[in-house]
Write an enzyme that holds these catalytic residues in place. Structure first.
Site, PDB file in Angstrom:
ATOM      1  CB  SER A 298      -0.927   0.010   1.218  1.00 54.33           C
ATOM      2  OG  SER A 298      -0.172  -0.012   2.415  1.00 54.33           O
TER       3      SER A 298
ATOM      4  CE1 TYR B  81      -4.222   0.239  -0.656  1.00 53.96           C
ATOM      5  CE2 TYR B  81      -4.052  -2.151  -0.750  1.00 53.96           C
ATOM      6  CZ  TYR B  81      -4.026  -0.927  -1.387  1.00 53.96           C
ATOM      7  OH  TYR B  81      -3.814  -0.863  -2.734  1.00 53.96           O
TER       8      TYR B  81
ATOM      9  CB  CYS C 102       0.171  -5.150   1.765  1.00 50.84           C
ATOM     10  SG  CYS C 102      -1.188  -4.298   2.600  1.00 50.84           S
TER      11      CYS C 102
ATOM     12  CB  CYS D  99       1.478  -3.858   9.659  1.00 48.45           C
ATOM     13  SG  CYS D  99       1.502  -2.453   8.522  1.00 48.45           S
ATOM     14  CB  THR D 100       5.172  -5.042   5.276  1.00 46.79           C
ATOM     15  OG1 THR D 100       4.141  -4.332   4.572  1.00 46.79           O
ATOM     16  CG2 THR D 100       4.990  -6.531   5.044  1.00 46.79           C
TER      17      THR D 100
END
Length: 255
Positions: A8, A39, A70, A181-182
């Site tokens: 994202s 997102y 993501c 979450c990356t």
């Protein structure tokens, strides 16, 4: 091998960094949907639509593999993307669960999943961990980290305040924290330091990083070897300001 990496925004840099370090591929196309980040606050239908549009972006590039870097898209749109694609598409949740299986043998180990509201709401990590027999799983939506990281707030009082807001109410110390979450690996050291200092720990919690996990997963699943491509070609694309995205990449990835 030419691959695509989709996120994202800049969070996927944590996955890209691990891929570059492993030197698995000779060409990487990175696409960040930066005009519509984050997102994690959007509904499932919107996330699926955005993810399919990202898939359409990659079609002219003729990639052989797509990595959805993501967690929110992996949790809510991966299956939909796979149904609309002829190439393999890999998300970040399954590799992280495999990393847990490799490194955490005690099924009663306290595990904390951090993620966006959408990822936590999907219960993707909770369900996958329970299927593997892990019994002591909790979760925490920490969506405010995402805009801070997107604005390059990786340290300082604002980040500390945000961590206190989320972590101070915790009653049980998690021995394992999944950075679901990356974006979050970009502040991993700060998260680790917070728990060590505020819980008076001699041993920091084990942080599960989806970037490192996906490298192990790709090696196993596709029989890829490390240290083959020292200088891969990288292209950056964005739905928003691509020059800004490239500048962030140069700063964070030391390109």
């Amino acid at each position: 091998m030419k691959i695509g990496v989709f996120d994202s925004g800049v969070g996927g840099f944590s996955v890209l960094k691990s891929l570059l370090k492993a030197q698995l591929f000779d060409e990487i196309i990175y696409y960040g949907d930066s005009a519509r980040v984050p997102y994690g606050t959007k509904d499932s239908a919107t996330i699926k639509q955005f993810s399919l549009e990202a898939l359409d972006f990659f079609k002219p590039h003729e990639i052989e593999l797509l990595i959805v870097a993501c967690n929110t898209a992996s949790a809510l749109a991966l299956e939909t993307m796979q149904k609309h694609s002829k190439i393999p598409i890999v998300g970040v949740i399954e590799p992280s669960i495999l990393a847990i299986k490799q490194h955490v043998k005690d099924k009663n180990t306290p595990i904390l999943v951090l993620g966006t509201k959408a990822t936590i709401r999907s219960s993707a990590y909770d369900n996958a961990l329970k299927q593997q027999g892990y019994l002591n799983v909790s979760h925490l939506a920490t969506s405010l980290f995402v805009p801070l990281i997107e604005e390059n707030v990786l340290e300082g009082e604002l980040l500390e305040t945000c961590m206190r807001y989320y972590f101070a109410p915790l009653k049980i110390f998690p021995e394992v924290i999944i950075l679901g979450c990356t974006h979050f690996p970009l502040i991993a050291q700060k998260i680790e330091s917070y728990f060590v200092e505020h819980f008076a720990l001699s041993t920091p919690p084990l942080l599960i990083h989806s970037g490192d996990a996906i490298v192990e997963y790709l090696q196993q699943k596709y029989a890829l070897k490390k240290n083959v491509y020292a200088f891969p070609k990288i292209e950056f694309h964005a739905s928003g300001d691509v020059i800004w995205l490239e500048q962030q990449a140069k700063e964070w990835l030391k390109l």
